[in-house]
Motif scaffolding. Sequence first.
Motif, PDB file in Angstrom:
ATOM      1  N   ALA A 182     -24.375 -19.547 -41.725  1.00 12.66           N
ATOM      2  CA  ALA A 182     -23.175 -18.829 -41.267  1.00 12.66           C
ATOM      3  C   ALA A 182     -23.447 -18.067 -39.872  1.00 12.66           C
ATOM      4  N   ALA A 183     -22.302 -17.812 -38.942  1.00 13.67           N
ATOM      5  CA  ALA A 183     -22.509 -17.030 -37.971  1.00 13.67           C
ATOM      6  C   ALA A 183     -21.657 -15.887 -38.513  1.00 13.67           C
ATOM      7  N   VAL A 184     -22.657 -14.635 -38.569  1.00 13.29           N
ATOM      8  CA  VAL A 184     -22.183 -13.390 -39.339  1.00 13.29           C
ATOM      9  C   VAL A 184     -22.021 -12.276 -38.486  1.00 13.29           C
ATOM     10  N   THR A 185     -20.866 -11.598 -38.502  1.00 12.85           N
ATOM     11  CA  THR A 185     -20.762 -10.378 -37.990  1.00 12.85           C
ATOM     12  C   THR A 185     -20.569  -9.137 -39.224  1.00 12.85           C
ATOM     13  N   LEU A 186     -21.394  -8.322 -39.012  1.00  7.81           N
ATOM     14  CA  LEU A 186     -21.480  -7.191 -40.030  1.00  7.81           C
ATOM     15  C   LEU A 186     -20.887  -5.961 -39.625  1.00  7.81           C
ATOM     16  N   VAL A 187     -19.740  -5.282 -39.925  1.00 11.90           N
ATOM     17  CA  VAL A 187     -19.115  -4.100 -39.554  1.00 11.90           C
ATOM     18  C   VAL A 187     -19.683  -2.910 -40.729  1.00 11.90           C
ATOM     19  N   SER A 188     -20.559  -2.304 -40.253  1.00 15.64           N
ATOM     20  CA  SER A 188     -21.254  -1.231 -41.144  1.00 15.64           C
ATOM     21  C   SER A 188     -21.088   0.328 -40.900  1.00 15.64           C
ATOM     22  N   GLY A 189     -20.608   0.718 -42.049  1.00 18.20           N
ATOM     23  CA  GLY A 189     -20.317   2.183 -42.242  1.00 18.20           C
ATOM     24  C   GLY A 189     -21.839   2.793 -42.227  1.00 18.20           C
ATOM     25  N   ALA A 190     -21.671   3.787 -43.106  1.00 15.06           N
ATOM     26  CA  ALA A 190     -22.924   4.653 -43.274  1.00 15.06           C
ATOM     27  C   ALA A 190     -23.738   3.776 -44.460  1.00 15.06           C
ATOM     28  N   VAL A 191     -25.219   3.587 -44.261  1.00 16.01           N
ATOM     29  CA  VAL A 191     -25.797   2.816 -45.222  1.00 16.01           C
ATOM     30  C   VAL A 191     -27.171   3.460 -45.190  1.00 16.01           C
TER      31      VAL A 191
ATOM     32  N   GLU B 104     -29.764   1.385 -45.425  1.00 11.39           N
ATOM     33  CA  GLU B 104     -30.598   0.170 -45.045  1.00 11.39           C
ATOM     34  C   GLU B 104     -31.272   0.423 -43.675  1.00 11.39           C
ATOM     35  N   PRO B 105     -32.472  -0.084 -43.422  1.00 10.77           N
ATOM     36  CA  PRO B 105     -33.164   0.540 -42.104  1.00 10.77           C
ATOM     37  C   PRO B 105     -32.609  -0.433 -40.784  1.00 10.77           C
ATOM     38  N   GLY B 106     -32.314  -1.379 -41.243  1.00  8.93           N
ATOM     39  CA  GLY B 106     -31.833  -2.124 -39.623  1.00  8.93           C
ATOM     40  C   GLY B 106     -30.980  -3.465 -40.190  1.00  8.93           C
ATOM     41  N   ALA B 107     -30.391  -4.153 -38.949  1.00  7.11           N
ATOM     42  CA  ALA B 107     -29.684  -5.360 -39.258  1.00  7.11           C
ATOM     43  C   ALA B 107     -30.447  -6.616 -39.734  1.00  7.11           C
ATOM     44  N   PRO B 108     -29.923  -7.297 -40.705  1.00  2.00           N
ATOM     45  CA  PRO B 108     -30.601  -8.527 -41.111  1.00  2.00           C
ATOM     46  C   PRO B 108     -30.798  -9.326 -39.975  1.00  2.00           C
ATOM     47  N   ALA B 109     -31.896 -10.393 -40.052  1.00 11.48           N
ATOM     48  CA  ALA B 109     -32.011 -11.328 -38.975  1.00 11.48           C
ATOM     49  C   ALA B 109     -30.894 -12.415 -38.967  1.00 11.48           C
ATOM     50  N   ALA B 110     -30.491 -12.505 -37.379  1.00  9.62           N
ATOM     51  CA  ALA B 110     -29.518 -13.479 -37.213  1.00  9.62           C
ATOM     52  C   ALA B 110     -28.151 -12.888 -37.319  1.00  9.62           C
ATOM     53  N   VAL B 111     -27.854 -11.450 -37.519  1.00 14.91           N
ATOM     54  CA  VAL B 111     -26.596 -11.133 -37.792  1.00 14.91           C
ATOM     55  C   VAL B 111     -26.130 -10.310 -36.531  1.00 14.91           C
TER      56      VAL B 111
ATOM     57  N   GLY C  17     -21.663 -23.384 -39.094  1.00 17.20           N
ATOM     58  CA  GLY C  17     -20.388 -23.215 -38.357  1.00 17.20           C
ATOM     59  C   GLY C  17     -19.228 -22.527 -38.887  1.00 17.20           C
ATOM     60  N   VAL C  18     -19.497 -21.724 -40.139  1.00 15.95           N
ATOM     61  CA  VAL C  18     -18.570 -21.152 -40.509  1.00 15.95           C
ATOM     62  C   VAL C  18     -18.508 -19.500 -40.193  1.00 15.95           C
ATOM     63  N   ARG C  19     -17.525 -18.964 -39.759  1.00 10.80           N
ATOM     64  CA  ARG C  19     -17.732 -17.366 -39.052  1.00 10.80           C
ATOM     65  C   ARG C  19     -17.386 -16.698 -40.317  1.00 10.80           C
TER      66      ARG C  19
END
Length: 408
Positions: A226-235, A237-244, A185-187
């Motif tokens: 948590a309900a996660v939104t990830l604002v991603s710059g240059a990384v 990492e190969p891809g977004a984590p699950a459920a994000v 329930g936490v955003r």
Amino acid sequence: MHVIVGVGGGIAAYKVCSVIRHFTEAGHDVRVMPTRSALNFVGAATFEALSGNPVTTEVFDDVDEVAHVALGRQADLVVIAPATADLMARAAAGRADDLLTASLLTARCPVMFVPAMHTEMWEHPATVANVATLRAHGSTVLTPASGRLTGADTGAGRLPEPTEIGLLGDLLLTRPEALPYDLAGVRVLISAGGTREALDPVRYLGNHSSGKQGYALARVAAQRGAAVTLVSGAVSEPGAPAAVDIVHVDSAVELSREMTARAADSDVIIMAAAVADFRPVGVADAKIKKGAEGPAPIELTTNPDILAGLVRARGADEIGASTVIVGFAAETGDADAGVLDHGRAKLRRKGCDLLVVNAVGEGRAFGTADNAGWLLHADGTETGLPYGSKTLMASRILDEVAALVPDR
């Protein structure tokens, strides 16, 4: 350490071969326990070759050794992937009709279920209830990824990538209490990676940030509910984590715009991105050519201070007064002060609730799999973050964040 990999009867069983290799290459003793249905997808010979141990599905094999008791007792971690709807239903009910489910009843180590199934099955009330029961019994049940499923179907229920399963398994081996389901329930809004400030269509000003720490925070927060939104710059990492949910940006101005737009809907904001302090005043329309007279000077202007701006907006219409704000400080010592001194000064300037301080340079922090530092609290409390994986550091940071989130 002793790791049991339980394999359910789903099409994603083939991906588990990479999970087995992850643990064996880390030096763990791995026993694979497939269900009978799993062997329709991947044969026992494959599991035996990858693990170096015999594979059986039945309680009545090696009866004299009472295998389900011995293996369950000696396990340091049990990973079940893919955890099908049927397998989770049997585990939730305490069934013991094959070697895997019988061993689950004797295991006293962390148990991590990694669900994979069609969206309708994942969302069915029976599955929802079984997941809640397994969590109530002390097991970790990951939230699956969204994406391509069997056939043309797309939706929630996709098995997380093997690398992610391995990272979360490593985390539970290191810190068994690292994935409580305490952020439901936490955003949570997280920034990650470095920004790129364009000079021309080819070149940019940037930094060495890999985004690994921000992605680790998103990965762990999502699996803590948590309900996660990830604002991603240059990384890197190969891809977004699950459920994000992920939003891609390039520059500091774009990052500021996206973070500001989403801040009002967030209970927690974590600024883990390495934001460039400056950007060119102008961007050339064409590639800047190398001239005989040498490079032309580049005039710079200051980028917005995103963290300070979010703190200033807290309590106004834009951001709720109870929103928890976490900053990061990548510091080097100099002639005037040490890393921690610079971190304390930054906390006073920014006014956030928590500040994570890392020493950078000489192969530390940027681009590495491991990290260390300090967690500074607004009340003056300081907590050391011992050297370990960035996933481990993420779990420790989120412990402190969870303690600050108001009762929900």
